[in-house]
Design a protein around this motif. Structure first.
Motif, short mmCIF file in Angstrom:
data_model
loop_
_atom_site.label_atom_id
_atom_site.label_comp_id
_atom_site.label_asym_id
_atom_site.label_seq_id
_atom_site.Cartn_x
_atom_site.Cartn_y
_atom_site.Cartn_z
N PHE A 157 35.97 77.02 71.48
CA PHE A 157 37.32 77.61 71.52
C PHE A 157 38.33 77.42 72.36
CE2 PHE A 157 34.30 80.61 69.09
CZ PHE A 157 35.23 81.22 68.18
N PHE A 158 39.60 77.05 71.93
CA PHE A 158 40.60 76.59 72.71
C PHE A 158 41.65 77.51 73.07
CE2 PHE A 158 38.42 73.27 70.25
CZ PHE A 158 38.44 72.10 71.20
N ALA A 159 42.12 77.47 74.29
CA ALA A 159 43.54 78.40 74.64
C ALA A 159 44.64 78.07 73.86
CB ALA A 159 43.59 78.26 76.40
N VAL A 160 45.16 78.90 72.89
CA VAL A 160 46.04 78.55 72.30
C VAL A 160 47.39 78.51 73.05
CG1 VAL A 160 47.87 79.52 70.35
CG2 VAL A 160 45.26 80.14 70.29
N VAL A 161 47.89 79.04 74.29
CA VAL A 161 48.95 78.79 74.87
C VAL A 161 48.82 77.31 75.57
CG1 VAL A 161 49.37 80.94 75.42
CG2 VAL A 161 47.76 79.98 77.03
N GLY A 206 40.57 77.33 63.23
CA GLY A 206 41.78 78.15 63.55
C GLY A 206 42.98 77.38 64.08
N LEU A 207 42.78 76.44 64.80
CA LEU A 207 43.74 75.77 65.42
C LEU A 207 44.40 74.86 64.54
CD1 LEU A 207 42.79 74.38 68.88
CD2 LEU A 207 44.43 75.98 68.37
N PHE A 208 43.83 74.11 63.41
CA PHE A 208 44.29 73.40 62.49
C PHE A 208 45.30 74.16 61.82
CE2 PHE A 208 40.84 70.35 62.61
CZ PHE A 208 41.60 69.22 62.56
N ARG A 209 45.15 75.50 61.55
CA ARG A 209 45.99 76.43 60.79
C ARG A 209 47.35 76.70 61.75
NH1 ARG A 209 49.79 78.16 59.75
NH2 ARG A 209 50.49 79.84 57.77
N ILE A 210 46.91 76.94 62.99
CA ILE A 210 47.91 77.53 63.71
C ILE A 210 49.11 76.37 64.00
CG2 ILE A 210 48.33 77.83 66.33
CD1 ILE A 210 45.94 79.71 66.27
N ILE A 211 48.81 75.09 64.24
CA ILE A 211 49.44 74.16 64.73
C ILE A 211 50.37 73.65 63.38
CG2 ILE A 211 48.12 73.00 66.51
CD1 ILE A 211 47.04 70.94 64.61
N GLN A 212 49.93 74.32 62.15
CA GLN A 212 50.93 73.85 60.90
C GLN A 212 52.32 74.50 61.23
OE1 GLN A 212 49.19 74.97 57.36
NE2 GLN A 212 47.41 73.93 57.75
N SER A 213 52.02 75.69 61.98
CA SER A 213 53.54 76.39 62.31
C SER A 213 54.12 75.83 63.62
CB SER A 213 53.05 77.85 62.71
OG SER A 213 52.51 78.27 61.43
N ILE A 214 53.77 74.66 64.19
CA ILE A 214 54.57 74.04 65.46
C ILE A 214 55.24 72.73 65.00
CG2 ILE A 214 54.26 73.22 67.72
CD1 ILE A 214 51.61 74.78 67.87
N PRO A 215 56.46 72.79 64.95
CA PRO A 215 57.32 71.47 64.77
C PRO A 215 57.20 70.65 65.69
CG PRO A 215 58.81 73.45 64.93
CD PRO A 215 57.32 73.80 65.17
N SER A 216 56.14 69.60 65.76
CA SER A 216 56.00 68.53 66.75
C SER A 216 55.54 67.21 66.30
CB SER A 216 55.08 69.17 67.83
OG SER A 216 54.74 68.12 68.78
N PRO A 217 56.20 66.20 66.92
CA PRO A 217 55.54 64.89 66.10
C PRO A 217 54.09 64.74 66.93
CG PRO A 217 57.09 64.77 67.91
CD PRO A 217 57.33 66.14 67.68
N LYS A 226 45.65 66.62 65.77
CA LYS A 226 44.70 66.97 64.89
C LYS A 226 43.57 65.79 64.76
CE LYS A 226 47.72 68.87 61.33
NZ LYS A 226 48.31 68.90 59.89
N ARG A 227 43.89 64.67 64.83
CA ARG A 227 42.93 63.73 65.10
C ARG A 227 41.96 63.94 66.37
NH1 ARG A 227 47.13 60.73 62.88
NH2 ARG A 227 47.67 59.66 65.16
N TRP A 228 42.75 64.07 67.41
CA TRP A 228 41.99 64.34 68.87
C TRP A 228 41.07 65.62 68.66
CZ3 TRP A 228 42.41 68.74 71.82
CH2 TRP A 228 41.90 68.74 73.24
N GLU A 273 44.13 84.65 73.95
CA GLU A 273 43.84 84.24 72.73
C GLU A 273 43.30 82.75 72.51
OE1 GLU A 273 46.43 86.78 69.50
OE2 GLU A 273 47.76 85.90 70.99
N MET A 274 42.14 82.73 71.75
CA MET A 274 41.53 81.46 71.82
C MET A 274 41.17 81.19 70.22
SD MET A 274 39.26 81.26 75.26
CE MET A 274 39.31 79.36 75.23
N ALA A 275 41.22 79.95 69.92
CA ALA A 275 40.86 79.71 68.65
C ALA A 275 40.12 78.57 68.41
CB ALA A 275 42.36 79.24 67.69
N SER A 276 39.17 78.59 67.23
CA SER A 276 38.14 77.39 67.21
C SER A 276 39.02 76.23 66.51
CB SER A 276 37.17 78.02 66.04
OG SER A 276 37.62 78.19 64.91
N THR A 277 38.31 75.20 66.37
CA THR A 277 38.77 73.90 65.70
C THR A 277 39.59 74.38 64.31
OG1 THR A 277 37.19 72.57 66.69
CG2 THR A 277 38.40 71.59 64.85
#
Length: 278
Positions: A23-27, A84-95, A101-103, A78-82
């Motif tokens: 589980f990874f720290a979302v912040v 969960g993070l794939f879904r969360i980062i969809q909302s982050i507009p970042s190059p 995702k690959r990492w 707040e922490m998310a599994s792999t």
């Protein structure tokens, strides 16, 4: 539960192993992807924006887990599994989202490999330390210390010690007796934040840490210590064995073993931490 740091493009991300799932720290992820100096505020606004736009509450992809912060204390985070993070980062507009995702997929796959072959985890740890500039001699001591620590915590588990926070209290007992400081005080003395204390110890500091924990394990076995109170007594005795040995060495050499040096400071601290080539 096991806490570790991983690095994505020079940004540290805290993660916690729970039942063989990372589980990874979302912040921390947000800080890595956005370079925001206020990732908590960014996360709050992002959740609100996503809820307003799609009706999805991003916190449902998270678990509240206690994680060590920069002040050395543990807070619900707040922490998310792999997944969960794939879904969360969809909302982050970042190059950086796609390389992240690959990492992330690679980090998750490595864990699967390590479960199947534990020796891979040891190999990766060695390679990580060497990449950071530590010497072979220091790495050998660090790896031996990890093994001794694992043996001690397994002994505590078998003797009725109930995980955290009891492990932390017993560890503090050993450290106080061996070095005159708890791990928290030791980190403050070295000028560390959330860094791992033992990654910033000199060869001698590592040796006396190992001695204190190995002695504690042996005393607990020989005296058949059961439960937290009896193991606390064993921890103090084990720590004092290391403490007395340290004090004798300091008398003979005229130098203190405990040092404020850490691996974050160049160049003298790094030279000492790296030690002599084997």
């Amino acid at each position: 539960m096991e806490t570790k740091l991983v690095v994505f493009q020079s940004k540290e991300i805290r993660r916690l192993l729970v039942d063989n799932v990372w589980f990874f720290a979302v912040v921390d992820v947000i800080a890595a992807l956005t370079d925001s100096d206020k990732p908590r505020d960014y996360w709050y606004r992002m959740k609100k924006r996503e809820l307003d736009a799609s009706g999805i509450e991003l916190s449902t992809f998270c678990r509240q887990l206690k994680l060590e912060s920069s002040d050395g204390k543990k807070y619900l985070t707040e922490m998310a599994s792999t997944e969960g993070l794939f879904r969360i980062i969809q909302s982050i507009p970042s190059p950086k989202a796609e390389p992240f995702k690959r990492w992330l997929a690679k980090v998750g796959y490595e864990r699967v490999q390590e479960i199947e072959d534990p020796e891979l985890a040891t190999k990766r740890i060695r390679e990580l330390y060497k990449a950071k500039g530590y010497s072979e001699a220091w790495v050998e001591k660090r790896m031996r210390g990890i093994a001794i620590r694992a043996e001690l915590t397994e002994e505590w588990k078998n003797r009725g010690v109930k995980g955290e926070p009891e492990y932390a209290i017993l560890t503090a007992e050993i450290s106080k007796a061996a070095f005159g400081m708890t791990p928290g005080e030791y980190k403050q003395f070295k000028g560390l934040g959330r860094e791992n204390l033992r990654d910033h110890m000199t060869d001698l500091e590592l040796i006396f840490s190992m001695l204190g924990e190995a002695a504690t394990t042996e005393i607990a076995r020989k005296q058949d210590a059961q439960g937290f109170p009896e193991n606390k007594v064993a921890a103090h005795k084990g720590g004092r064995i290391a403490g007395e040995a340290r004090e004798k060495l300091e008398v003979e050499t005229g130098e203190r073993v405990v040092t404020s040096e850490n691996f974050l400071v160049e160049p003298e601290s790094r030279k000492r931490l790296k030690g002599k080539k084997p």
